[in-house]
Design an enzyme around this catalytic site. Structure first.
Site, PDB file in Angstrom:
ATOM      1  N   THR A   1       0.824  -1.199   0.000  1.00  0.00           N
ATOM      2  CA  THR A   1       0.000   0.000   0.000  1.00  0.00           C
ATOM      3  C   THR A   1       0.861   1.252   0.000  1.00  0.00           C
ATOM      4  O   THR A   1       0.597   2.211  -0.747  1.00  0.00           O
ATOM      5  CB  THR A   1      -0.923   0.015   1.237  1.00  0.00           C
ATOM      6  OG1 THR A   1      -1.614  -1.219   1.323  1.00  0.00           O
ATOM      7  CG2 THR A   1      -1.917   1.149   1.160  1.00  0.00           C
TER       8      THR A   1
ATOM      9  N   TYR B   1      -1.676 -10.448   4.556  1.00  0.00           N
ATOM     10  CA  TYR B   1      -1.870  -9.075   5.010  1.00  0.00           C
ATOM     11  C   TYR B   1      -3.319  -8.915   5.424  1.00  0.00           C
ATOM     12  O   TYR B   1      -4.224  -8.929   4.595  1.00  0.00           O
ATOM     13  CB  TYR B   1      -1.515  -8.127   3.853  1.00  0.00           C
ATOM     14  CG  TYR B   1      -1.470  -6.654   4.186  1.00  0.00           C
ATOM     15  CD1 TYR B   1      -1.555  -6.179   5.488  1.00  0.00           C
ATOM     16  CD2 TYR B   1      -1.306  -5.727   3.161  1.00  0.00           C
ATOM     17  CE1 TYR B   1      -1.493  -4.836   5.764  1.00  0.00           C
ATOM     18  CE2 TYR B   1      -1.234  -4.370   3.421  1.00  0.00           C
ATOM     19  CZ  TYR B   1      -1.339  -3.928   4.729  1.00  0.00           C
ATOM     20  OH  TYR B   1      -1.272  -2.579   4.987  1.00  0.00           O
TER      21      TYR B   1
ATOM     22  N   ARG C   1      -8.879  -1.128   5.525  1.00  0.00           N
ATOM     23  CA  ARG C   1      -8.805  -0.868   4.090  1.00  0.00           C
ATOM     24  C   ARG C   1      -9.595  -1.896   3.268  1.00  0.00           C
ATOM     25  O   ARG C   1     -10.195  -1.554   2.253  1.00  0.00           O
ATOM     26  CB  ARG C   1      -7.351  -0.857   3.611  1.00  0.00           C
ATOM     27  CG  ARG C   1      -6.557   0.363   4.036  1.00  0.00           C
ATOM     28  CD  ARG C   1      -5.165   0.320   3.436  1.00  0.00           C
ATOM     29  NE  ARG C   1      -4.341   1.428   3.883  1.00  0.00           N
ATOM     30  CZ  ARG C   1      -4.229   2.595   3.249  1.00  0.00           C
ATOM     31  NH1 ARG C   1      -4.913   2.809   2.149  1.00  0.00           N
ATOM     32  NH2 ARG C   1      -3.445   3.549   3.721  1.00  0.00           N
TER      33      ARG C   1
ATOM     34  N   LYS D   1       0.956 -10.094   8.326  1.00  0.00           N
ATOM     35  CA  LYS D   1       1.116  -8.670   8.601  1.00  0.00           C
ATOM     36  C   LYS D   1      -0.207  -8.218   9.183  1.00  0.00           C
ATOM     37  O   LYS D   1      -1.217  -8.112   8.488  1.00  0.00           O
ATOM     38  CB  LYS D   1       1.453  -7.885   7.337  1.00  0.00           C
ATOM     39  CG  LYS D   1       1.556  -6.380   7.584  1.00  0.00           C
ATOM     40  CD  LYS D   1       1.810  -5.604   6.306  1.00  0.00           C
ATOM     41  CE  LYS D   1       1.840  -4.098   6.599  1.00  0.00           C
ATOM     42  NZ  LYS D   1       2.031  -3.292   5.359  1.00  0.00           N
TER      43      LYS D   1
ATOM     44  N   ILE E   1       6.219  -4.421   9.732  1.00  0.00           N
ATOM     45  CA  ILE E   1       6.364  -3.908   8.367  1.00  0.00           C
ATOM     46  C   ILE E   1       5.956  -2.450   8.453  1.00  0.00           C
ATOM     47  O   ILE E   1       4.779  -2.124   8.580  1.00  0.00           O
ATOM     48  CB  ILE E   1       5.524  -4.714   7.369  1.00  0.00           C
ATOM     49  CG1 ILE E   1       6.042  -6.167   7.340  1.00  0.00           C
ATOM     50  CG2 ILE E   1       5.600  -4.093   5.977  1.00  0.00           C
ATOM     51  CD1 ILE E   1       5.259  -7.092   6.424  1.00  0.00           C
TER      52      ILE E   1
END
Length: 288
Positions: free
Chosen positions: A43, A132, A137, A160, A202
């Protein structure tokens, strides 16, 4: 392999095109300052507005410039499993060490659909995968029971976690155990996440302060939480400033102050307000 401070790399542009020289400069600058791993085309790397050719070229440059010095986790996310497979296969061919794959945003699959999405990639690409999970989002949330099912697949090696739910890692560890790369995807809560059993972050802030981010993660891995908390307190104002407006505008502007690249993002990410620019200039000066 997947622990410590991994930087979610920005993608630099010049005159609207990928700035390859700046990307190489950023990779080396990161490695000189102790970053433990590189994550291109996530992203923060503006993957939604990169063309397929640009996406693939970024991965190639990062792998080439890194030259095996630290692990590279290449973004291979899409809500279309077949498109994600194309990016994942390219990452494998380019020499990345793992792929980062996001949950199915917009089409909003249920838990069975999420499992099917990642299982499809697992079947078709022979390399380690980090999942992820970012409900703010993607809207969908990979529940702990589903994550445990996925963790049973041999190539799915970590997560993540950008859920913002600090209970989540404990719930997952009860089901999965500790042989899994639990990586925070949120800078401000990374310290607390590590204290609950996480193995790294991350990080967006590592684009600006890689040495401090790496030192904080190292302290966590050594269970030296007094040192880690001191470093977290130094970094916290930066975390706030970088996310005062939609990311990666803040990270790119701060990187431009450091002479690493230009500050331009692609639409629909807009330039920072003057107030945010002033705050970041102050922090860059104070933090050195």
């Amino acid at each position: 392999m997947f622990s410590g401070s991994f930087v979610a790399l920005v993608t630099p542009f010049a005159k609207g095109r990928l700035d390859e020289a700046a990307l190489r400069r950023i990779v080396n600058w990161q490695l000189e300052r102790g970053t433990h791993g590189l994550v291109p085309v996530g992203t923060t790397g503006e993957s939604p507005t990169l063309s397929e050719a640009e996406h693939k070229r970024v991965v190639e440059i990062v792998v080439e410039e890194n030259n095996g010095r630290v692990p590279v986790i290449a973004g291979a996310g899409s809500n279309n499993p077949m498109e994600a497979r194309v990016y994942a296969q390219h990452a494998q061919d380019a020499g990345a060490d793992a792929i980062l794959c996001v949950a199915g945003y917009y089409n909003r699959p249920n838990q069975n659909g999420l499992y099917a999405h990642f299982e499809y990639l697992h079947v078709h690409v022979a390399m380690p995968m980090i999942i992820y999970n970012i409900p703010p989002r993607s809207i969908v949330d990979i529940r702990p029971e589903t994550m445990a099912q996925l963790a049973a697949l041999p190539q799915i090696v970590g997560v993540k976690d950008a859920t913002g739910d600090l209970a989540r890692i404990s719930q997952e560890r009860l089901l999965i155990g500790d042989d899994f790369a639990y990586m925070s995807g949120e800078d401000m809560t990374a310290l607390a996440y590590n204290a609950a059993g996480g193995k790294g972050c991350i990080s967006v802030s590592a684009n600006v302060s890689p040495s401090r981010c790496a030192a904080m993660q190292h302290a966590c891995l050594e269970r030296d939480y007094d040192t880690a908390r001191q470093l977290h307190d130094e970094l916290a104002p930066l975390h706030n400033a970088l996310f005062a407006e939609p990311s990666p505008a803040g990270a790119k502007y701060a990187a431009s102050l450091l002479g690493l690249c230009g500050d331009k993002c692609r639409m629909p990410i807009m330039p920072l307000s003057d107030a945010s620019k002033t705050r970041l200039r102050e922090l860059v000066e104070v933090m050195g």
